[in-house]
Write an enzyme that holds these catalytic residues in place. Structure first.
Site, mmCIF file in Angstrom:
data_model
loop_
_atom_site.group_PDB
_atom_site.id
_atom_site.type_symbol
_atom_site.label_atom_id
_atom_site.label_comp_id
_atom_site.label_asym_id
_atom_site.label_seq_id
_atom_site.Cartn_x
_atom_site.Cartn_y
_atom_site.Cartn_z
ATOM 1 N N GLU A 234 0.815 -1.290 0.016
ATOM 2 C CA GLU A 234 0.050 -0.060 0.059
ATOM 3 C C GLU A 234 0.815 1.387 -0.005
ATOM 4 O O GLU A 234 0.358 2.244 -0.220
ATOM 5 C CB GLU A 234 -0.853 -0.008 1.164
ATOM 6 C CG GLU A 234 -1.959 -1.278 1.250
ATOM 7 C CD GLU A 234 -3.227 -0.890 0.612
ATOM 8 O OE1 GLU A 234 -3.559 0.077 0.050
ATOM 9 O OE2 GLU A 234 -3.639 -2.044 0.084
HETATM 10 C C1 LIG Z 1 -6.618 -5.294 -0.801
HETATM 11 N N1 LIG Z 1 -6.213 -4.428 0.384
HETATM 12 C C2 LIG Z 1 -7.131 -3.425 0.634
HETATM 13 O O1 LIG Z 1 -8.337 -3.290 0.146
HETATM 14 N N2 LIG Z 1 -6.856 -2.669 1.643
HETATM 15 C C3 LIG Z 1 -7.810 -1.736 2.155
HETATM 16 N N3 LIG Z 1 -8.885 -1.643 1.765
HETATM 17 N N4 LIG Z 1 -7.557 -0.961 3.306
HETATM 18 C C4 LIG Z 1 -8.289 -0.109 3.473
HETATM 19 C C5 LIG Z 1 -8.115 1.243 3.243
HETATM 20 C C6 LIG Z 1 -9.060 2.479 3.917
HETATM 21 C C7 LIG Z 1 -10.157 2.019 4.882
HETATM 22 C C8 LIG Z 1 -10.185 0.546 5.255
HETATM 23 C C9 LIG Z 1 -9.408 -0.147 4.783
#
Ligand SMILES: CNC(=O)NC(=N)Nc1ccccc1
Length: 301
Positions: free
Chosen positions: A139
């Site tokens: 990320e």
């Molecule tokens: C595949 N990984 C994700 O989808 N991570 C993700 N959604 N993280 C997140 C970012 C913002 C709010 C909640 C979760």
């Protein structure tokens, strides 16, 4: 085509076996290995939310008591599910310092979570269970070293020619993805599940709003020119309103036309739907079916 879900970070999540007993789920990404080694010899760390018993291997952040997971993976395998181990996630510090660290990290993951009995110098956090592959949910802080890790992992896969192992990645939808574009160009992925949420300029909500900014077509070109042009491209979606930043959740009725169009425009490339994440899907019941069930129904058309 398949439904992939992330598991491990859900609020008050049930055991893994609960999701493996759901016919609407095909691939489960268990997250996360959220601490990466900084130097050769360092051990990574893990976090699987409310699972495991809180114990770690001495002087590490690697969970050693994940009894629910090591008990449940055989159930998942028996039911024909593909079980991936996911690296990264929101909290991880995700920098790979050098090619040596990248290869060490790949070796650690393979000897610790791949086929058992290869190298007793490494722990077995899921005991004798072996995962079906490794998912890169990078990320931030990424960009370097992942292609080297993936090439190293694939060299290990080749030592088990009778078994199938996968590499997957979860880039953000904005192109080029700062974290994974280099790896996608220079190493072979089997599945790419793009997070078509949380980023305004390219999300699935753009399809609903008719802005023309939903960029599945552009991602199809990235795959076509990548190290593995045969990789499958999945539409990543939030499994409930609360599972993503406000404004990015699509109802099943909104998902249907998007999937119908792109599944038929790109029949060979289209792999299915990825959901963030499993427990949110379970809790999002619409007309008596949870969100993953609605997605599976849409994929069958
Ligand atoms: C595949 N990984 C994700 O989808 N991570 C993700 N959604 N993280 C997140 C970012 C913002 C709010 C909640 C979760």
């Amino acid at each position: 085509t398949n439904v992939a879900v992330y598991y491990g970070q859900g609020a008050n999540q049930p055991r893994l076996s609960h999701f493996c007993q759901e016919s609407s789920v095909d691939i489960i990404n268990i997250g996360f290995i959220n601490v990466f080694p900084e130097a050769v010899g360092d051990w990574p760390g893990s976090n699987f939310g409310n699972q495991c018993d809180g114990n770690v291997y001495e002087n590490t952040e690697l969970l050693s008591g994940c009894h629910q997971i090591w008990e449940d993976i055989p159930v998942c395998k028996e039911l024909g599910k593909t079980v991936m181990l996911s690296l990264g996630g929101e909290t991880a510090y995700q920098t790979i310092a050098s090619d040596e660290v990248a290869e060490w990290f790949a070796d650690f993951l393979w000897y610790s979570f791949g086929p058992p009995g290869q190298n007793s110098s490494f722990p077995r956090p899921f005991q004798d269970n072996q995962v079906d592959g490794f998912d890169f949910d990078i990320e931030h802080d990424g960009g370097y070293g992942y292609a080297t890790m993936i090439r190293r992992l694939r060299s290990h896969f080749a030592d088990f020619p009778d078994e199938t192992f996968y590499i997957s990645g979860a880039p953000q939808c904005q192109l080029p993805d700062a974290q994974l574009s280099d790896a996608i160009s220079n190493s072979e992925f089997d599945f790419i599940w793009v997070q078509w949420y949380n980023t305004a300029g390219c999300s699935a909500m753009n399809f609903v709003d008719g802005t023309g900014l939903f960029n599945f077509a552009q991602w199809s070109e990235v795959i076509k020119h990548s190290a593995n042009p045969n990789a499958k491209l999945f539409v990543g979606l939030p499994a409930s309103e609360s599972a993503a930043v406000d404004g990015f959740y699509l109802t099943p009725a909104e998902v249907y036309p998007l999937v119908d169009i792109y599944m038929n425009l790109y029949p060979d490339l289209f792999g299915g739907i990825m959901l963030w994440e499993a427990t949110a899907s379970d809790n999002n019941v619409i007309n008596g079916h949870d969100y993953a069930q609605h997605m599976k129904h849409i994929l069958h058309k």
